[in-house]
Design a protein around this motif. Structure first.
Motif, PDB file in Angstrom:
ATOM      1  N   VAL A 306       2.806  28.268  -7.063  1.00 51.10           N
ATOM      2  CA  VAL A 306       1.617  28.153  -6.386  1.00 51.10           C
ATOM      3  C   VAL A 306       1.262  28.082  -4.820  1.00 51.10           C
ATOM      4  CG1 VAL A 306       1.475  25.452  -6.279  1.00 51.10           C
ATOM      5  CG2 VAL A 306      -0.609  26.925  -6.854  1.00 51.10           C
ATOM      6  N   GLN A 307      -0.039  28.523  -4.707  1.00 52.28           N
ATOM      7  CA  GLN A 307       0.122  28.898  -2.957  1.00 52.28           C
ATOM      8  C   GLN A 307      -0.512  27.424  -2.572  1.00 52.28           C
ATOM      9  OE1 GLN A 307      -1.872  32.083  -0.680  1.00 52.28           O
ATOM     10  NE2 GLN A 307      -4.080  30.994  -1.291  1.00 52.28           N
ATOM     11  N   ILE A 308       0.132  27.100  -1.694  1.00 52.28           N
ATOM     12  CA  ILE A 308       0.006  25.665  -1.115  1.00 52.28           C
ATOM     13  C   ILE A 308      -0.611  25.499   0.337  1.00 52.28           C
ATOM     14  CG2 ILE A 308       1.010  23.078  -0.736  1.00 52.28           C
ATOM     15  CD1 ILE A 308       2.942  23.865  -2.882  1.00 52.28           C
ATOM     16  N   ILE A 309      -1.720  25.264   0.403  1.00 48.25           N
ATOM     17  CA  ILE A 309      -2.276  25.347   1.741  1.00 48.25           C
ATOM     18  C   ILE A 309      -2.576  24.208   2.756  1.00 48.25           C
ATOM     19  CG2 ILE A 309      -4.639  26.449   3.027  1.00 48.25           C
ATOM     20  CD1 ILE A 309      -5.189  27.663   0.421  1.00 48.25           C
ATOM     21  N   GLY A 310      -2.376  24.262   3.716  1.00 49.35           N
ATOM     22  CA  GLY A 310      -2.485  23.152   4.730  1.00 49.35           C
ATOM     23  C   GLY A 310      -3.731  23.340   5.488  1.00 49.35           C
ATOM     24  N   CYS A 330       4.347  22.932   2.511  1.00 47.78           N
ATOM     25  CA  CYS A 330       3.241  24.042   2.514  1.00 47.78           C
ATOM     26  C   CYS A 330       3.914  25.543   2.366  1.00 47.78           C
ATOM     27  CB  CYS A 330       2.162  24.041   3.455  1.00 47.78           C
ATOM     28  SG  CYS A 330       1.113  22.382   3.432  1.00 47.78           S
ATOM     29  N   ASN A 331       3.028  26.475   2.009  1.00 44.74           N
ATOM     30  CA  ASN A 331       3.277  27.866   1.995  1.00 44.74           C
ATOM     31  C   ASN A 331       2.357  28.714   2.431  1.00 44.74           C
ATOM     32  OD1 ASN A 331       2.128  28.297  -0.196  1.00 44.74           O
ATOM     33  ND2 ASN A 331       3.719  28.058  -1.672  1.00 44.74           N
ATOM     34  N   ALA A 332       1.409  28.082   3.053  1.00 43.53           N
ATOM     35  CA  ALA A 332       0.269  28.783   3.554  1.00 43.53           C
ATOM     36  C   ALA A 332      -0.885  27.863   4.719  1.00 43.53           C
ATOM     37  CB  ALA A 332      -0.758  29.292   2.288  1.00 43.53           C
ATOM     38  N   VAL A 333      -1.475  28.719   5.323  1.00 42.94           N
ATOM     39  CA  VAL A 333      -2.004  27.895   6.412  1.00 42.94           C
ATOM     40  C   VAL A 333      -3.791  28.134   6.370  1.00 42.94           C
ATOM     41  CG1 VAL A 333      -1.447  29.229   8.523  1.00 42.94           C
ATOM     42  CG2 VAL A 333      -2.267  26.859   8.813  1.00 42.94           C
ATOM     43  N   LEU A 334      -4.657  27.396   6.238  1.00 42.29           N
ATOM     44  CA  LEU A 334      -5.944  27.525   6.581  1.00 42.29           C
ATOM     45  C   LEU A 334      -6.256  27.867   7.837  1.00 42.29           C
ATOM     46  CD1 LEU A 334      -8.186  27.759   4.253  1.00 42.29           C
ATOM     47  CD2 LEU A 334      -9.129  25.739   5.181  1.00 42.29           C
ATOM     48  N   ALA A 352       2.262  32.496  13.672  1.00 41.79           N
ATOM     49  CA  ALA A 352       3.368  31.608  13.320  1.00 41.79           C
ATOM     50  C   ALA A 352       3.479  31.465  11.828  1.00 41.79           C
ATOM     51  CB  ALA A 352       3.021  30.359  13.927  1.00 41.79           C
ATOM     52  N   ALA A 353       2.366  31.461  11.065  1.00 45.11           N
ATOM     53  CA  ALA A 353       2.414  31.740   9.548  1.00 45.11           C
ATOM     54  C   ALA A 353       3.118  32.805   9.226  1.00 45.11           C
ATOM     55  CB  ALA A 353       1.100  31.286   9.292  1.00 45.11           C
ATOM     56  N   GLN A 354       2.841  33.991   9.598  1.00 47.91           N
ATOM     57  CA  GLN A 354       3.545  35.071   9.289  1.00 47.91           C
ATOM     58  C   GLN A 354       5.040  35.164   9.540  1.00 47.91           C
ATOM     59  OE1 GLN A 354       1.593  38.821  11.065  1.00 47.91           O
ATOM     60  NE2 GLN A 354       1.159  39.392   8.644  1.00 47.91           N
ATOM     61  N   ALA A 355       5.383  34.589  10.691  1.00 43.82           N
ATOM     62  CA  ALA A 355       6.735  34.570  10.893  1.00 43.82           C
ATOM     63  C   ALA A 355       7.322  33.881  10.070  1.00 43.82           C
ATOM     64  CB  ALA A 355       6.872  34.057  12.443  1.00 43.82           C
ATOM     65  N   ALA A 356       6.933  32.672   9.579  1.00 43.10           N
ATOM     66  CA  ALA A 356       7.382  31.832   8.650  1.00 43.10           C
ATOM     67  C   ALA A 356       7.307  32.433   7.067  1.00 43.10           C
ATOM     68  CB  ALA A 356       6.734  30.447   8.593  1.00 43.10           C
ATOM     69  N   GLY A 357       6.689  33.521   7.062  1.00 47.67           N
ATOM     70  CA  GLY A 357       6.805  34.163   5.651  1.00 47.67           C
ATOM     71  C   GLY A 357       5.413  33.455   4.617  1.00 47.67           C
ATOM     72  N   TRP A 358       4.616  32.936   5.610  1.00 50.04           N
ATOM     73  CA  TRP A 358       3.725  32.093   4.864  1.00 50.04           C
ATOM     74  C   TRP A 358       2.217  32.974   4.572  1.00 50.04           C
ATOM     75  CZ3 TRP A 358       2.363  26.452   6.737  1.00 50.04           C
ATOM     76  CH2 TRP A 358       3.270  25.722   6.667  1.00 50.04           C
ATOM     77  N   ARG A 359       1.533  32.766   3.839  1.00 48.70           N
ATOM     78  CA  ARG A 359       0.193  33.346   3.819  1.00 48.70           C
ATOM     79  C   ARG A 359      -0.898  32.679   4.540  1.00 48.70           C
ATOM     80  NH1 ARG A 359       1.236  32.549  -1.667  1.00 48.70           N
ATOM     81  NH2 ARG A 359       2.271  34.321  -2.553  1.00 48.70           N
ATOM     82  N   SER A 360      -2.032  33.239   5.182  1.00 49.99           N
ATOM     83  CA  SER A 360      -2.957  32.767   5.676  1.00 49.99           C
ATOM     84  C   SER A 360      -4.405  32.999   5.180  1.00 49.99           C
ATOM     85  CB  SER A 360      -2.967  33.495   7.296  1.00 49.99           C
ATOM     86  OG  SER A 360      -1.750  33.246   7.758  1.00 49.99           O
ATOM     87  N   ILE A 361      -5.408  31.956   5.323  1.00 43.90           N
ATOM     88  CA  ILE A 361      -6.582  32.077   4.575  1.00 43.90           C
ATOM     89  C   ILE A 361      -7.528  31.864   5.671  1.00 43.90           C
ATOM     90  CG2 ILE A 361      -8.265  31.177   2.899  1.00 43.90           C
ATOM     91  CD1 ILE A 361      -4.518  30.621   2.530  1.00 43.90           C
TER      92      ILE A 361
END
Ligand code: PGA
Ligand code: ZN
Length: 427
Positions: A306-310, A330-334, A352-361
């Motif tokens: 699941v996508q987990i957004i902070g 988390c694995n994504a940032v708002l 920073a999120a992209q560099a961590a391999g995260w998604r951004s919303i």
């Protein structure tokens, strides 16, 4: 170069005062932006400057308007609008306070965004394209997260959970997302009306529910998806914003609707049961902003599916994203531009999120206006997702409709569809 900066008081979707800024360049180009305003705010996000006192519930913006006109404007006149980093650094230097409480996040964000708009206008390109070019991102039309029921601080705390949303990752176009959302939104309203479970619309346009438990909202959402002719978990999935900081502190979570209190472990178990029982693909702020251990544990257990957004937990702060990524929380940032307070800090967080391999919303606030900057930011940064609230009320629809206009310029094939969620349980 920037020739003049002028602020004015306008009013937001809740009828509260808001800061609008006009940035005029020597070329004649104009950039304009309005600061949005949250109701369920993180304690570490930029603070709006409000007048206090009796008028307008203390929410007046005279001081913030003065900060723009008297403090920020003189320092920015003469700077090239294209030098966004320099503009934002100057704003930061003028403020100097940890949460931008001196000038006000409302003053800084409206100015910073208006400068970005002015630079785009000067180059004769739409904002989304300017952002993509300027920051070397590949533009794409975002997958919307659209609220069906409101809750929490947006609906008189009638249910504890704040946002019950859908995503349509199985759609092949943005138009298809809108069509499916229309069907689900009205199916939900019909079901609730027939059961006497509706009390109007909440702050972001979703139905204001009269449910007896938080799970009743999930069950009703599944029924609405089915009534719309969809099989839940296929083309349509569920997305939740728990906004747990609103009812949880020090590892204790108080579900007022159900009259029970959970510790962090029990909260994680309850959400885990929901993930098993319902087609949930994304979950935001599952634990409180002060419960980093809980976030880490939740991500360890469910981060694969699941996508987990902070949101409140990370407040669009690049440093907090880096720390959370390092500990596996988390694995994504708002990304809310007004949480950071400037465009540059917001884009740094995105990167920073992209560099961590995260998604951004990229996300709106519960207090919004006709300002559609976020539709352009979401597209230009190419993060793949946009959260705006529901499918009603023009401060929400303005953002979706702007995405449809951008689609005409960018081409329907630029829609990301389910790609941003690939790897979650349904993908
Ligand atoms: P807010 O809520 O704008 O009221 O802070 C939005 C969210 O929590 O995502
Ligand atoms: Zn949130």
């Amino acid at each position: 170069p920037i020739a003049s900066i002028r602020s004015r008081r306008v009013w937001d979707s809740r009828g509260n005062p808001a800061v609008e800024v006009d940035v005029r360049l020597e070329s004649g180009a104009l950039g304009r932006a309005i600061a949005p305003s949250g109701a369920s705010r993180g304690t570490r996000e930029a603070l709006d400057l409000r007048d206090g006192g009796k008028a307008f519930g203390g929410k007046g913006v005279k001081k913030a308007l003065a900060a723009v006109n008297d403090v920020i404007a003189p320092a920015l006149i003469g700077i090239e609008a294209g030098e966004q980093e320099r503009v934002d650094a100057a704003i930061l230097a003028l403020d100097g306070s940890p949460l931008k409480e001196k000038l006000g996040g409302n003053a800084t964000v409206a100015t910073s965004l208006a400068v970005l708009h002015a630079a785009a206008a000067d180059s004769g390109t739409p904002l989304w394209r300017h952002v993509a070019d300027r920051y070397r991102h590949t533009p794409s039309l975002p997958l919307p997260e659209i609220q069906i029921f409101g809750g929490g601080a947006h609906a008189g705390r009638r249910v504890d959970i704040q946002d019950f949303m859908i995503m349509v990752p199985g759609a092949s176009s943005l138009d298809e997302v809108m069509e499916v959302t229309n069907e689900v939104y009205f199916a939900a309203g019909d079901i609730m009306a027939s059961r006497g479970k509706i009390a109007g619309v909440a702050d972001e346009g979703g139905w204001w529910p009269v449910f007896d438990s938080n799970e009743e909202a999930l069950e009703t959402l599944v029924s609405a998806i089915e009534k719309a002719g969809e099989k839940p978990g296929e083309r349509v999935v569920i997305s939740l914003d728990i906004a747990a900081s609103e009812f949880g502190q020090d590892g204790r979570y108080r579900l007022a609707l159900e009259d029970r209190e959970l510790d962090s472990a029990a909260m994680i178990d309850m959400l885990g049961d929901w993930l098993d029982a319902y087609p949930i693909a994304s979950i935001e702020d599952p634990l409180g902003e002060d419960d980093a251990d809980g976030m880490e544990e939740f991500t360890r257990r469910f981060g694969e599916r699941v996508q987990i957004i902070g949101d409140d937990y990370l407040v669009t702060n690049a440093g907090l994203v880096e720390q959370a990524a390092a500990r596996g929380a988390c694995n994504a940032v708002l990304v809310k531009v007004n949480q950071a307070g400037t465009v540059t800090e917001s884009i740094n967080t995105f990167d920073a999120a992209q560099a961590a391999g995260w998604r951004s919303i990229v996300s709106a606030r519960s207090g919004e206006t006709e300002d559609v900057s976020i539709s352009h930011l979401a597209t230009g940064l190419g993060g793949g997702q946009l959260k705006v609230g529901s499918f009603a009320r023009s401060e929400r629809m303005a953002k979706w409709n702007e995405c449809l206009r951008i689609q005409d310029e960018l081409g329907a094939s630029a829609f990301v569809g389910g790609r941003p969620l690939a790897g979650t349980w349904w993908g």
